[in-house]
Enzyme design. Structure first.
Site, PDB file in Angstrom:
ATOM      1  N   ASP A 101     -27.776 -16.790 -32.614  1.00 38.95           N
ATOM      2  CA  ASP A 101     -27.503 -16.889 -31.174  1.00 38.95           C
ATOM      3  C   ASP A 101     -28.786 -17.039 -30.356  1.00 38.95           C
ATOM      4  O   ASP A 101     -28.833 -16.638 -29.193  1.00 38.95           O
ATOM      5  CB  ASP A 101     -26.723 -15.659 -30.673  1.00 38.95           C
ATOM      6  CG  ASP A 101     -25.437 -15.426 -31.437  1.00 38.95           C
ATOM      7  OD1 ASP A 101     -24.704 -16.403 -31.638  1.00 38.95           O
ATOM      8  OD2 ASP A 101     -25.178 -14.279 -31.829  1.00 38.95           O
ATOM      9  N   HIS A 115     -22.685 -23.251 -32.168  1.00 39.18           N
ATOM     10  CA  HIS A 115     -23.804 -23.676 -31.337  1.00 39.18           C
ATOM     11  C   HIS A 115     -23.269 -24.180 -30.006  1.00 39.18           C
ATOM     12  O   HIS A 115     -22.322 -24.971 -29.974  1.00 39.18           O
ATOM     13  CB  HIS A 115     -24.614 -24.781 -32.035  1.00 39.18           C
ATOM     14  CG  HIS A 115     -25.384 -24.288 -33.211  1.00 39.18           C
ATOM     15  ND1 HIS A 115     -25.737 -25.096 -34.274  1.00 39.18           N
ATOM     16  CD2 HIS A 115     -25.876 -23.067 -33.503  1.00 39.18           C
ATOM     17  CE1 HIS A 115     -26.411 -24.386 -35.159  1.00 39.18           C
ATOM     18  NE2 HIS A 115     -26.504 -23.161 -34.711  1.00 39.18           N
TER      19      HIS A 115
END
Length: 336
Positions: free
Chosen positions: A13, A43
Site C-alpha cells: 500500500d 493498485h
C-alpha cells in the site's frame, strides 16, 4: 534504455501504482510486466478525477503505448482478469504467460474457510495461498489450460527479454511490500511467496544482469492491513487526529498506520538492491506540500524528512509524491 524494477519497501500500500504510472508516462516503456503473488494486492491510480483500482492488470496500463504482461511467476484468477481487461479496455495489448498458476473457486473457498489464514494471518481471501500451495505440490492448472485465456497466452519471459535486448525501456512491476515477503517479512504474518526485487525479476524470467535500476517505494507513514507485528504503529485515534485514515484496495479493511521506520527501510533497501527511492505521502509530513511539483516548493520540514530517508536508506530520493493524483509528483531523476 533500461530495465527497472519497482517494489514496495514496507508492508504494501505504498502507492506503487501511481509511481509505476508516472514513470511509464515519463520513460515510455514498450513493455510493463508484473510479478508478485496474484490478485491479493490492489493498485490504485488516480488520473484527474477518475480512480482506477486493479488487482491483475499492471497499474502501468494508464500509459497507452506499452504492452502489458503478467509474468509466469504470478497467479491468475481468470474471473478477475477478464473483468479488469473489459473495465480498463486493454484488450489487444495485454498478455499472460501460459505458465502462470490458476486460482480456482475452491482455492478461494479454502482461503476464506481456513481459521489460520482468515483469522490468524489476516488473509485477503483471494485464494492465493492455497493456489500457491497446489502449485508447489504440482497439481495446479496453468493459464494455458484454460480456453477463456487462450487469446492472451504468450511466452512473457521471451517477450520481456527481447525488448531488453533490443534496448527498449522495460518496467517490471512488483506488488505488496517487503514486510510481508514469505522469506524476509514478519513470518508467519506474510504472503505466500517472496516479494523482493529479485523475485519480481524471476517472476518475469529476467536474469539479474539485465536489471539496471531498482526503485523502492516507501510511504512517509507506513501502513499495514491485516495481522502481524508493526513496530512503529500508532493508535487509530492518533492517526485519525492527524487526518490519516486509509482502507485496503482489495479488502477494504482500515489500514493500520505507523511512523517512519528507518531501520526497516535500511534493511529493505539492502535486500532489494535499491538504487533509487520513491517517497509517497510527503503531504502527510507537512500538508503545505500538497500538490507540489518542484523540490523548491517543499517546506523545510519535508526537506529534512527526505534527507533523513536518504541517510537511513543510503540511496537518493528521486521521486516524491505530494498527493494522490498522477500530476502531484516531483521527479528528480534527471537532476541527480
Amino acid at each position: 534504455m533500461s530495465c527497472t524494477i519497482i517494489v514496495g519497501g514496507f508492508f504494501g500500500d505504498e502507492g506503487k501504482g501511481k509511481i509505476v504510472a508516472h514513470i511509464a508516462h515519463q520513460d515510455h516503456p514498450t513493455v510493463i510486466s508484473r510479478g508478485g503473488v496474484g490478485p491479493n494486492a490492489g493498485h490504485t491510480v488516480l488520473v484527474g478525477k477518475k480512480e482506477y483500482g486493479v488487482r491483475m492488470v499492471p497499474s502501468g496500463f494508464v500509459y497507452p503505448k506499452a504492452d502489458l504482461c503478467i509474468g509466469p511467476g504470478v497467479l491468475v484468477d481468470p474471473r478477475v482478469f477478464l473483468r479488469e481487461v473489459a473495465e480498463v479496455e486493454v484488450s489487444g495489448r495485454i498478455f499472460i504467460d501460459g505458465r502462470c498458476g490458476v486460482i480456482e473457486e475452491e482455492h478461494i473457498a479454502r482461503d476464506k474457510g481456513s481459521e489460520h489464514l482468515a483469522k490468524t494471518i489476516g488473509s485477503t481471501g483471494s485464494g492465493c495461498g492455497p493456489a500457491n500451495s497446489d502449485r508447489v505440490l504440482r497439481v495446479a492448472r496453468q493459464a494455458k489450460d484454460l480456453p477463456e485465456l487462450a487469446p492472451y497466452i504468450i511466452d512473457v519471459a521471451e517477450k520481456v527479454n527481447q525488448a531488453i535486448d533490443n534496448g527498449e525501456p522495460v518496467l517490471l512491476e512488483g506488488t505488496q511490500g517487503f514486510g510481508i515477503s514469505l522469506y524476509y517479512g514478519t513470518y508467519p504474518f506474510v504472503t505466500s511467496k517472496d516479494t523482493s526485487a529479485s523475485q519480481i525479476a524471476a517472476d518475469n524470467g529476467v536474469g539479474p544482469t539485465k536489471i539496471d535500476d531498482v526503485i523502492v517505494v516507501f510511504k512517509a507513514f507506513p501502513t499495514r492491513v491485516g495481522e502481524g507485528p508493526f513496530s512503529t504503529e500508532m493508535s487509530l485515534d492518533k492517526s485519525h487526529a492527524l487526518g490519516i485514515q486509509e482502507f485496503g484496495t482489495v479488502t477494504h479493511r482500515e489500514r493500520r498506520i505507523g511512523t517512519w521506520d528507518g531501520k526497516m527501510a535500511r534493511y529493505s533497501a539492502m535486500i532489494n538492491g535499491c538504487t533509487q527511492v520513491a517517497i509517497t505521502g510527503i503531504d502527510r509530513v507537512d500538508p503545505t506540500c500538497f500538490g507540489a511539483t518542484s523540490y523548491d516548493q517543499l517546506s523545510q520540514t519535508a526537506k529534512d524528512f527526505i534527507r533523513q530517508v536518504e541517510v537511513d536508506v543510503g540511496q537518493p530520493v528521486t521521486i516524491i509524491s505530494t498527493g494522490p493524483e498522477l500530476s502531484q509528483i516531483i521527479d528528480l531523476r534527471k537532476k541527480r
